[in-house]
Write a protein that holds these residues in place. Sequence first.
Motif, PDB file in Angstrom:
ATOM      1  N   VAL A  41       0.837  -1.195   0.000  1.00 50.93           N
ATOM      2  CA  VAL A  41       0.000   0.000   0.000  1.00 50.93           C
ATOM      3  C   VAL A  41       0.874   1.247   0.000  1.00 50.93           C
ATOM      4  O   VAL A  41       0.618   2.204  -0.742  1.00 50.93           O
ATOM      5  CB  VAL A  41      -0.963  -0.010   1.209  1.00 50.93           C
ATOM      6  CG1 VAL A  41      -1.767   1.271   1.275  1.00 50.93           C
ATOM      7  CG2 VAL A  41      -1.885  -1.209   1.142  1.00 50.93           C
ATOM      8  N   ASP A  42       1.927   1.264   0.822  1.00 54.36           N
ATOM      9  CA  ASP A  42       2.861   2.391   0.830  1.00 54.36           C
ATOM     10  C   ASP A  42       3.504   2.568  -0.534  1.00 54.36           C
ATOM     11  O   ASP A  42       3.648   3.691  -1.022  1.00 54.36           O
ATOM     12  CB  ASP A  42       3.969   2.169   1.868  1.00 54.36           C
ATOM     13  CG  ASP A  42       3.554   2.584   3.265  1.00 54.36           C
ATOM     14  OD1 ASP A  42       2.490   3.220   3.402  1.00 54.36           O
ATOM     15  OD2 ASP A  42       4.301   2.283   4.202  1.00 54.36           O
ATOM     16  N   CYS A  43       3.904   1.477  -1.146  1.00 53.77           N
ATOM     17  CA  CYS A  43       4.538   1.526  -2.460  1.00 53.77           C
ATOM     18  C   CYS A  43       3.614   2.194  -3.472  1.00 53.77           C
ATOM     19  O   CYS A  43       4.032   3.086  -4.210  1.00 53.77           O
ATOM     20  CB  CYS A  43       4.895   0.115  -2.915  1.00 53.77           C
ATOM     21  SG  CYS A  43       5.520   0.011  -4.587  1.00 53.77           S
ATOM     22  N   LEU A  44       2.345   1.780  -3.498  1.00 52.15           N
ATOM     23  CA  LEU A  44       1.395   2.363  -4.441  1.00 52.15           C
ATOM     24  C   LEU A  44       1.125   3.832  -4.141  1.00 52.15           C
ATOM     25  O   LEU A  44       1.002   4.649  -5.051  1.00 52.15           O
ATOM     26  CB  LEU A  44       0.092   1.568  -4.421  1.00 52.15           C
ATOM     27  CG  LEU A  44       0.179   0.172  -5.028  1.00 52.15           C
ATOM     28  CD1 LEU A  44      -1.112  -0.580  -4.784  1.00 52.15           C
ATOM     29  CD2 LEU A  44       0.480   0.255  -6.506  1.00 52.15           C
ATOM     30  N   GLU A  45       1.052   4.197  -2.845  1.00 50.90           N
ATOM     31  CA  GLU A  45       0.802   5.586  -2.505  1.00 50.90           C
ATOM     32  C   GLU A  45       1.980   6.472  -2.881  1.00 50.90           C
ATOM     33  O   GLU A  45       1.792   7.599  -3.341  1.00 50.90           O
ATOM     34  CB  GLU A  45       0.482   5.719  -1.009  1.00 50.90           C
ATOM     35  CG  GLU A  45      -0.903   5.224  -0.678  1.00 50.90           C
ATOM     36  CD  GLU A  45      -1.239   5.325   0.789  1.00 50.90           C
ATOM     37  OE1 GLU A  45      -0.376   5.730   1.592  1.00 50.90           O
ATOM     38  OE2 GLU A  45      -2.384   4.993   1.137  1.00 50.90           O
ATOM     39  N   PHE A  46       3.207   5.984  -2.715  1.00 51.45           N
ATOM     40  CA  PHE A  46       4.379   6.767  -3.121  1.00 51.45           C
ATOM     41  C   PHE A  46       4.407   6.981  -4.626  1.00 51.45           C
ATOM     42  O   PHE A  46       4.897   7.996  -5.102  1.00 51.45           O
ATOM     43  CB  PHE A  46       5.675   6.082  -2.688  1.00 51.45           C
ATOM     44  CG  PHE A  46       5.974   6.219  -1.218  1.00 51.45           C
ATOM     45  CD1 PHE A  46       5.925   7.446  -0.596  1.00 51.45           C
ATOM     46  CD2 PHE A  46       6.323   5.114  -0.474  1.00 51.45           C
ATOM     47  CE1 PHE A  46       6.208   7.569   0.750  1.00 51.45           C
ATOM     48  CE2 PHE A  46       6.605   5.231   0.876  1.00 51.45           C
ATOM     49  CZ  PHE A  46       6.548   6.470   1.483  1.00 51.45           C
ATOM     50  N   ARG A  47       3.879   6.042  -5.364  1.00 55.25           N
ATOM     51  CA  ARG A  47       3.876   6.145  -6.827  1.00 55.25           C
ATOM     52  C   ARG A  47       2.655   6.890  -7.362  1.00 55.25           C
ATOM     53  O   ARG A  47       2.513   7.068  -8.557  1.00 55.25           O
ATOM     54  CB  ARG A  47       3.941   4.753  -7.460  1.00 55.25           C
ATOM     55  CG  ARG A  47       5.251   4.047  -7.196  1.00 55.25           C
ATOM     56  CD  ARG A  47       6.389   4.792  -7.853  1.00 55.25           C
ATOM     57  NE  ARG A  47       7.654   4.127  -7.610  1.00 55.25           N
ATOM     58  CZ  ARG A  47       8.712   4.727  -7.093  1.00 55.25           C
ATOM     59  NH1 ARG A  47       8.644   5.975  -6.743  1.00 55.25           N
ATOM     60  NH2 ARG A  47       9.834   4.073  -6.928  1.00 55.25           N
TER      61      ARG A  47
END
Length: 69
Positions: A41-47
């Motif tokens: 989820v963090d990965c997608l939000e950073f992107r």
Amino acid sequence: NSAKPKTTKKGSSSAKSSKTEVDILSPAAMENVYYISHNAVDCLEFRGFGWPNSTKKKKKKGTKRNKKK
């Protein structure tokens, strides 16, 4: 004593004004997101692919307690 307006030149004329497209799936970008995100989820939000109605948990910095007299 004559007052002349000072002209300052900000920036250079050779600077690029257009942004270059960055591949977010390149090896360097994937290594970066590996180290900065804690989960998928963090990965997608950073992107930039976060959920629009999601609410993040916010920690309270200080709690005010009422004192009894």
